[in-house]
Design a protein around this motif. Structure first.
Motif, short mmCIF file in Angstrom:
data_model
loop_
_atom_site.label_atom_id
_atom_site.label_comp_id
_atom_site.label_asym_id
_atom_site.label_seq_id
_atom_site.Cartn_x
_atom_site.Cartn_y
_atom_site.Cartn_z
N ILE A 1 1.56 9.30 -6.39
CA ILE A 1 1.17 7.94 -6.73
C ILE A 1 1.16 7.75 -8.25
O ILE A 1 1.67 6.76 -8.78
CB ILE A 1 -0.20 7.59 -6.12
CG1 ILE A 1 -0.09 7.51 -4.59
CG2 ILE A 1 -0.74 6.29 -6.69
CD1 ILE A 1 -1.42 7.37 -3.88
N ALA A 2 0.59 8.73 -8.97
CA ALA A 2 0.53 8.64 -10.43
C ALA A 2 1.93 8.62 -11.04
O ALA A 2 2.17 7.95 -12.06
CB ALA A 2 -0.28 9.81 -10.99
N ASP A 3 2.86 9.34 -10.43
CA ASP A 3 4.22 9.42 -10.96
C ASP A 3 5.14 8.33 -10.44
O ASP A 3 6.32 8.26 -10.84
CB ASP A 3 4.84 10.78 -10.61
CG ASP A 3 4.14 11.94 -11.31
OD1 ASP A 3 3.43 11.69 -12.30
OD2 ASP A 3 4.29 13.09 -10.85
N GLY A 4 4.65 7.50 -9.53
CA GLY A 4 5.50 6.48 -8.93
C GLY A 4 6.63 7.08 -8.10
O GLY A 4 7.74 6.54 -8.05
N ALA A 5 6.35 8.19 -7.40
CA ALA A 5 7.38 8.93 -6.67
C ALA A 5 7.03 9.01 -5.19
O ALA A 5 5.93 8.65 -4.77
CB ALA A 5 7.52 10.34 -7.25
N SER A 6 7.99 9.49 -4.40
CA SER A 6 7.80 9.72 -2.97
C SER A 6 8.30 11.11 -2.61
O SER A 6 9.07 11.72 -3.35
CB SER A 6 8.55 8.68 -2.13
OG SER A 6 7.96 7.39 -2.23
N ASP A 7 7.86 11.61 -1.45
CA ASP A 7 8.34 12.88 -0.91
C ASP A 7 8.56 12.67 0.58
O ASP A 7 7.60 12.59 1.35
CB ASP A 7 7.32 13.99 -1.17
CG ASP A 7 7.80 15.36 -0.68
OD1 ASP A 7 8.93 15.43 -0.14
OD2 ASP A 7 7.07 16.34 -0.85
N LYS B 1 0.83 -1.21 0.00
CA LYS B 1 0.00 0.00 0.00
C LYS B 1 0.86 1.26 0.00
O LYS B 1 1.91 1.31 0.66
CB LYS B 1 -0.91 0.03 1.24
CG LYS B 1 -1.60 -1.30 1.55
CD LYS B 1 -2.41 -1.85 0.39
CE LYS B 1 -3.04 -3.18 0.77
NZ LYS B 1 -3.71 -3.82 -0.40
N HIS B 2 0.43 2.26 -0.73
CA HIS B 2 1.04 3.59 -0.63
C HIS B 2 0.69 4.18 0.73
O HIS B 2 -0.37 3.89 1.29
CB HIS B 2 0.54 4.50 -1.74
CG HIS B 2 0.69 3.92 -3.12
ND1 HIS B 2 1.91 3.68 -3.70
CD2 HIS B 2 -0.25 3.52 -4.03
CE1 HIS B 2 1.74 3.18 -4.91
NE2 HIS B 2 0.44 3.07 -5.13
N VAL B 3 1.56 5.05 1.27
CA VAL B 3 1.36 5.55 2.64
C VAL B 3 1.55 7.05 2.71
O VAL B 3 2.55 7.60 2.22
CB VAL B 3 2.34 4.86 3.62
CG1 VAL B 3 2.24 5.50 5.00
CG2 VAL B 3 2.04 3.36 3.70
N MET B 4 0.58 7.71 3.34
CA MET B 4 0.68 9.12 3.72
C MET B 4 0.89 9.18 5.23
O MET B 4 0.16 8.55 5.98
CB MET B 4 -0.60 9.89 3.35
CG MET B 4 -0.63 11.31 3.91
SD MET B 4 -2.25 12.14 3.77
CE MET B 4 -2.24 12.63 2.04
N LEU B 5 1.90 9.94 5.66
CA LEU B 5 2.22 10.10 7.07
C LEU B 5 1.81 11.49 7.53
O LEU B 5 2.31 12.48 7.00
CB LEU B 5 3.72 9.91 7.30
CG LEU B 5 4.33 8.58 6.87
CD1 LEU B 5 5.85 8.67 6.92
CD2 LEU B 5 3.83 7.44 7.75
N GLU B 6 0.94 11.58 8.53
CA GLU B 6 0.67 12.87 9.14
C GLU B 6 1.96 13.39 9.76
O GLU B 6 2.90 12.65 10.02
CB GLU B 6 -0.40 12.74 10.22
CG GLU B 6 -1.71 13.46 9.93
CD GLU B 6 -1.61 14.98 9.86
OE1 GLU B 6 -0.56 15.55 10.23
OE2 GLU B 6 -2.58 15.61 9.44
N LYS B 7 2.01 14.70 10.01
CA LYS B 7 3.19 15.26 10.64
C LYS B 7 3.10 15.05 12.15
O LYS B 7 2.00 15.07 12.71
CB LYS B 7 3.37 16.73 10.26
CG LYS B 7 2.24 17.67 10.71
CD LYS B 7 2.47 18.18 12.12
CE LYS B 7 1.30 18.94 12.66
NZ LYS B 7 1.39 19.22 14.10
#
Length: 308
Positions: A276-282, A84-90
């Motif tokens: 997600i569309a670009d297959g990238a992370s930040d 799964k892709h993951v978003m982390l809150e600050k």
């Protein structure tokens, strides 16, 4: 386009106030599950832990983690291991080592990992960055003062080790200044005021200098009542810049130049969809690194006990 099927882990104040409206307003996302021990949402599949969700037949593409930072590494690692892709809150984790492990794990699996800094999406931040890029910074003053009883009522985790105390809101200021200032900056001294019955600071004063020698003073307070202060002032060789209301308003030499509605969390979800569309992370950890430096270098002062 098929919507990104999203699970929201943690259904506390920030999830209800910010994440749910942003998700509902973005057609690229479909909220398919809630993971919470204490709360649910009508019409959405509910699970009391992430393990149960991942073992179920509910199809999930991405997970947004809105839990306190201390358990977040284990949850994020579990989600990434499940594809799964993951978003982390600050803040993105309780330690820098945890976040680096998650970055490597996501990269090895070609998954998106987003360490979110919502204040960077405030209206005045990018215009401030562009204005400062053409000037030399002389001095910076950060006043980030709010009432913990208003914004974190009854949330004991924020006072525990790893909960960050006053740095939970103040990391928003650090996320802005690491974005807008042209040069890197470094902590030279600090004072942390820690209540005698708590583990994390309730007030702090930090002194930095940027690579050009400009002083940066941060005064942080979790006990401010009445009007709240979320202000950053920057003196330059070409005038004075001020961000107020957490970055929502940008002033140049006393004149209001930019103001707009709150679009911080819609901005985060827009970025998440694009990543997600670009297959990238930040995975920018600069704000968290400055907090870690403050805990490493600062003097500690015992403050009066904090009573909710």
């Amino acid at each position: 386009m098929t919507p990104i099927r999203l699970a929201l882990v943690g259904l506390g104040k920030i999830a209800r106030d910010q994440h749910l409206p942003a998700i509902a307003a973005d057609p690229r996302f479909e909220l398919v599950a809630i993971v919470s021990r204490n709360a649910d949402l009508d019409g959405v599949a509910h699970f009391t832990d992430l393990t149960a969700l991942l073992a179920s037949d509910v199809m999930v593409d991405a997970v947004a983690l809105c839990t306190p930072p201390q358990p977040r590494h284990a949850l994020a690692h579990m989600a990434l291991a499940a594809g799964k892709h993951v978003m982390l809150e600050k803040p993105p984790g309780a330690t820098l080592s945890e976040v680096e492990d998650l970055r490597q794990t996501a990269a090895a699996r070609s998954l998106t990992l987003q360490a979110t800094w919502h204040s960077r999406f405030a209206t005045g931040v990018e215009p401030a960055r562009a204005w400062l890029a053409e000037r030399t910074v002389r001095a910076v003053r950060i006043n980030w003062k709010e009432d913990v009883r208003v914004w974190h009522p009854g949330q004991d985790w924020i006072w525990e080790a790893g909960g960050l105390g006053v740095f939970d809101p103040a990391i928003n200021a650090l996320s802005i200044v690491t974005r807008i200032l042209p040069l890197p900056f470094f902590l030279s001294r600090g004072v942390l005021h820690v209540p005698e019955n708590r583990q994390s600071p309730i007030q702090a004063e930090l002194d930095f200098r940027d690579a050009g020698g400009a002083p940066i003073r941060a005064e942080l307070d979790f006990l401010q009542t009445g009007p709240q202060s979320w202000d950053i002032e920057v003196d330059t060789d070409g005038g004075a810049l001020k961000l107020t209301n957490g970055g929502a308003k940008l002033w140049i030499d006393g004149q209001l130049m930019h103001e707009g509605p709150d679009r911080e969390y819609p901005g985060l979800y827009d970025e998440f969809a694009r990543l997600i569309a670009d297959g990238a992370s930040d995975v920018d950890v600069a704000p968290l690194r400055h907090v870690a430096d403050a805990f490493l270098l600062s003097e500690r002062v015992v403050a009066p006990p904090f009573i909710e």
